[in-house]
Design an enzyme around this catalytic site. Structure first.
Site, mmCIF file in Angstrom:
data_model
loop_
_atom_site.group_PDB
_atom_site.id
_atom_site.type_symbol
_atom_site.label_atom_id
_atom_site.label_comp_id
_atom_site.label_asym_id
_atom_site.label_seq_id
_atom_site.Cartn_x
_atom_site.Cartn_y
_atom_site.Cartn_z
ATOM 1 N N SER A 6 -0.707 -16.877 5.573
ATOM 2 C CA SER A 6 -1.795 -16.306 5.966
ATOM 3 C C SER A 6 -2.773 -17.166 6.451
ATOM 4 C CB SER A 6 -2.110 -15.094 5.278
ATOM 5 O OG SER A 6 -2.723 -14.191 5.859
ATOM 6 N N ARG B 156 0.869 -1.399 -0.001
ATOM 7 C CA ARG B 156 -0.051 -0.026 0.034
ATOM 8 C C ARG B 156 0.886 1.245 0.072
ATOM 9 N NH1 ARG B 156 -3.086 -3.079 3.552
ATOM 10 N NH2 ARG B 156 -2.292 -2.141 5.330
ATOM 11 N N THR C 9 16.471 -4.497 13.599
ATOM 12 C CA THR C 9 17.192 -5.273 14.464
ATOM 13 C C THR C 9 18.617 -4.470 14.241
ATOM 14 O OG1 THR C 9 18.266 -6.424 12.185
ATOM 15 C CG2 THR C 9 16.281 -7.582 13.505
ATOM 16 N N TYR D 188 -24.743 1.705 29.414
ATOM 17 C CA TYR D 188 -25.710 1.148 30.502
ATOM 18 C C TYR D 188 -27.299 1.166 29.736
ATOM 19 C CZ TYR D 188 -29.070 0.239 34.023
ATOM 20 O OH TYR D 188 -30.001 -0.026 34.767
ATOM 21 N N ASN E 149 -4.246 -19.291 12.322
ATOM 22 C CA ASN E 149 -3.468 -20.168 13.410
ATOM 23 C C ASN E 149 -4.435 -20.224 14.416
ATOM 24 O OD1 ASN E 149 -2.593 -17.758 13.620
ATOM 25 N ND2 ASN E 149 -0.367 -18.170 13.969
ATOM 26 N N CYS E 150 -4.908 -19.275 14.772
ATOM 27 C CA CYS E 150 -5.728 -19.297 16.189
ATOM 28 C C CYS E 150 -7.004 -20.161 15.806
ATOM 29 C CB CYS E 150 -6.187 -17.801 16.464
ATOM 30 S SG CYS E 150 -4.748 -16.613 17.019
ATOM 31 N N TYR F 120 14.808 -6.336 9.738
ATOM 32 C CA TYR F 120 13.676 -6.019 10.645
ATOM 33 C C TYR F 120 13.172 -7.603 11.008
ATOM 34 C CZ TYR F 120 13.484 -1.191 8.837
ATOM 35 O OH TYR F 120 14.008 0.108 8.483
ATOM 36 N N GLY G 10 6.660 -10.106 15.101
ATOM 37 C CA GLY G 10 6.019 -11.335 15.456
ATOM 38 C C GLY G 10 6.556 -11.979 16.582
ATOM 39 N N ASP G 11 6.152 -13.199 16.793
ATOM 40 C CA ASP G 11 6.542 -13.886 17.939
ATOM 41 C C ASP G 11 7.882 -14.423 17.959
ATOM 42 O OD1 ASP G 11 3.863 -14.268 18.094
ATOM 43 O OD2 ASP G 11 3.608 -16.289 17.584
#
Lengths: 550, 550
Positions: free
Chosen positions: B38, B21, B272, B425, B41-42, B278, B281-282
């Site tokens: 992509s 983009r 880094t 509420y 995974n969850c 760079y 993520g995990d």
């Protein structure tokens, strides 16, 4: 210390409880006009409809409990009729005996609330024209709703009108709602509330906009309602729910200063112009947290907090009310509309610059079953990105997203902050990029100039001759419905077919919800086109341009 | 500009999309070891359990879409095997042909994620000992779960272990979970997670705490699992879910600096120690937003945001990652546990002072049908009141409350702010005083000294000889169960019976959830007693002192 509190529902009850916790020795008198202090007024429509079956459930803090636990001197059926500031006395009428006595005070807290506005219409005071403010009202409506009534007319499509409509339908009663405005639920912006309107009609509610009642006339069998349109409706009863007015007459007569809308003016400590008199709840004028203008917003949450603050201040604590931000929610037939902060119409009225974005996410990850769509509108300052308001309509997860934006507004956050906030994610609860993050992405892109946007409003139609409308959805999507005069170039072939696009006009790109339109906008900007994305895509266009049948 | 991204799931895919983009002309190569970039995974455990029926639903961004819309050069079955920083090249192995080729880059983004840790246990590499990281793993587990398996053993009671357990039970498989710690879901504090533990056992899950596996042994018909307790379990298969390790070997071998836990260290721009490389993520080490200490928290939301930030920085934008606050949620059998910020055990470990309060509200107004209870723990700085963390366990409305506190933490709010925030509420959605307001009231009262509190932990038991335990509930409540050695004086008669209370010892007052205990504390404080309220009342005491049978 002797504290007299006039009114024992939300604000008054909170003030009384807080005062007791702060001072065991204070004498605390609560004057309540009705039979019960501290009833659950927000539950009344659901008692009428039978969702709440037991009337006792509405009595959240019975007199006995208030006396035993808090040692409050609760006097029901006791109406305050005059405040003698000089003598520090309140005159009280016992509604059972008619006897009038005076009650002295060191500090007085006025929590008289707001009463339904009854317009000066012939017949409005008839026995079949109801309102719904207290238990007595609820008992009357409950009795009518459960004794063979077939048809009801509701005047006003605000919160209470909508909630009563749902509950009467639940009782099998045919309901017509009359609303003078051109939309139901006027606090929301009109294009947001379409799904609720359509859903209510699907449930059989007859909604008539842009008209009101000329007169009510009792007939031998019920009520004849003459509309301003010339039409006549027959009904068993009617409910008048066209807003409330602060019950500030008692205060005003005693020289307590009130604002233009009739609400009592107070300091942030809830103190009136008389330092020994406080006012809390629906009877006071508050400052809007976002616009800093005076507003009259009757809500239970603010009333409760104001009650605490008044008691705090009486006992020397400098607690301050921060203003009301207008966080509100209404549920109707399993749909939910919620909002916080300023609406677009209020921003226009007060002349504050704003921008807005629309997104149409699912409440949770689409690959997990049961995902339900919602529409989220985020309103923000176009130069700083500061969040000004949000509205959401859908089912599951709507309350959560508006509460999150309510927090952002409290904290003075910007749309960039919304990009970064870290919210709960598992596929049955949300998205790795939550709708709040997504709204932040889109809005921040707009503020940064990455994504010029336009909206599906009147200006789009007016400028139609000057722009080229580009539908980047698939051919199948385009064939099943599109904005008039649009040209279809699917995103996937946009780069190859870029030579087909005009360079002498602005291109308005759109897709279903805005995401492919955003990418198309990015592609075309980089190729030197003048281009903007239609925020919320075809879905928002449909909401702003409903077909004439709905 | 040529960007090579190693890993095509959350962080890598987000970086690729953002890069496109920002630059139509960039060459963007995505190297993905698996068959699909992509994927969701969850969603894998829910595919195993059949809640998500179609495997295709997990493929959220198919290769064709990424190519057609984003013009990404996606190469599946392509494993990066070496980074040559000098030459700005990555060596790639085609997993189908075995061929190795080099790919040059201007900027490299490492998004290799984290891999399940497989402990060095005999037999752990056998074909019936599974993990659940990618589609291939899910296919294997799905096949075993749907082909007559009767029993499974899960090693590890973290998020994935719990989610797999639920889903195998859904398939009719008898599940045993083994967990080395003394509780399931170790990120939560132990006393909070009891209701989830009990609920899972009610659903038939066999949970064994404080032990692990000695060995796995394949038998002709399945798997024999030897436990450290000496016991042996027979099962059709096992799943190992005892945490993940960052897959940083490739980076480390190239001289990219990693932290003590193995995660790649980056700047806030996700850069880094090599400015052209760079990591997101995990695989990265992040800073905890609250404690400002380095942590390794594998979550999808942060991974997505880091991907955007890396792409932004490559194209000259100074987007910064703010740190991870550990907002997490898990659902199991219609129950929900969620948390944000720091847990009590982390605060103890890092030596930060804290205080906490417990409340046990319903998700919405009790007078409206369907209200469900939850427990909410709020953790805060005892002197400033700054919110440090929160945990909630219950059903409906748990995700909402933790998201609200997540916003408070992002904004640096205090417990006083929580008193004042204005949330949605209506009786079916919340309370006029939302649980968040209530937690704020209680915590702010503690910070201000209005309400000394104690907790139902070991220190209470230890100090028992030195205090007088006062149960202020009704006689009927007291009779149905109470804390040993407590004396019952119902709140309603406390003032009359105040002479019965000792002045030579501290009084610990408690009720069911803390509210009456609070009022009793206020009464006794004003009468000069040394008194404290038991936070969360008898309900919290029961959670901290479960009966031996559970």
């Amino acid at each position: 210390m002797k504290i007299v509190i006039i009114g024992g529902v939300a604000g008054g009850a909170s003030a009384a409880a807080r005062a007791r916790r702060l001072d065991e020795n204070a004498e605390i008198v609560v004057l309540e006009r009705g039979e019960h202090p501290s009833f659950a007024n927000c539950g009344l429509p659901y008692y009428v409809g039978g969702k709440i079956q037991s009337r006792d459930k509405l009595l959240v803090a019975p007199v006995k409990m208030l006396r035993d636990r808090l040692r409050l001197d609760v006097r029901t059926r006791s109406e305050a009729i005059q405040i003698d500031r000089e003598a520090h006395q309140v005159w009280v009428r016992n509604l059972d005996t008619g006897q009038e006595t005076s009650e002295s005070y060191d500090k007085l807290i006025i929590a008289t609330g707001a009463s339904p506005f009854r317009p000066p219409i012939p017949g409005v005071d008839g026995s079949r024209v109801l309102e719904l403010r207290d238990l007595k009202d609820a008992d009357r409506m409950h009795a009518l709703a459960t004794s063979g009534s077939k048809r009801a007319v509701i005047l006003g499509a605000g919160f209470i009108g909508i909630e009563i409509a749902e509950n009467l339908v639940r009782r099998g009663i045919a309901v017509t709602i009359l609303e003078l405005a051109d939309q139901i639920l006027p606090p929301w912006d009109r294009e947001m509330i379409g799904p609720i309107d359509a859903h209510m009609r699907q449930q059989g509610v007859d909604i008539r906009l842009g008209l009101s009642v000329e007169s009510f006339e009792e007939t031998p069998t019920g009520l004849r309602v003459q509309l301003t349109s010339g039409e006549t409706l027959d009904a068993d009863f009617a409910a008048v729910c066209i807003g409330v007015r602060p019950e500030s007459k008692l205060a005003a007569e005693a020289g307590i200063v009130c604002g233009a809308r009739g609400g009592i003016q107070t300091t942030a400590n809830m103190q009136t112009n008389d330092p020994d008199i406080y006012a809390v709840g629906d009877v006071v004028e508050v400052e809007c947290f976002v616009s800093k203008t005076p507003v009259q917003i009757p809500l239970a949450g603010p009333a409760n907090r104001q009650g605490r603050i008044a008691a705090d201040h009486i006992f020397g604590r400098d607690s301050k009310y921060r203003g009301t931000q207008g966080t509100a929610i209404v549920g109707v037939f399993e749909k939910t509309a919620a909002m916080t902060g300023l609406s677009e119409k209020v921003l226009q009225r007060i002349g504050t610059p704003y921008e807005k974005v629309y997104i149409h996410p699912a409440d949770h990850a689409g690959y997990y079953p049961g995902a339900e769509g919602m529409t989220l509108k985020l309103i923000f300052d176009p130069s700083t990105g500061k969040v000004l308001g949000a509205q959401a309509v859908g089912s599951s997860g709507v309350d959560k997203r508006i509460d999150i934006v309510a927090m952002a507004i409290q904290a003075g956050m910007t749309v960039d902050d919304l990009e970064e906030v870290e919210l709960c994610y598992a596929p049955q609860y949300g998205h790795a990029k939550d709708p709040i993050n997504m709204a932040g992405f889109v809005a921040a892109g707009v503020v940064r100039g990455d994504q010029p946007i336009v909206h599906a409003d009147a200006s789009l139609a007016e400028s139609q001759a000057n722009h080229f409308l580009l539908d980047v959805r698939s051919e199948a999507e385009f064939a099943s419905g599109h904005i008039p005069a649009a040209t279809n170039v699917p995103l996937e072939s946009l780069r190859e077919r870029i030579a087909e696009l005009p360079r002498d006009r602005r291109i308005i790109a759109y897709c279903k919800v805005g995401q492919r339109g955003y990418l198309a906008t990015r592609i075309l900007m980089q190729h030197g086109f003048d281009v903007a994305n239609l925020s919320g895509g075809y879905t928002s266009w449909l909401a702003a341009n409903p077909s004439p049948t709905t």
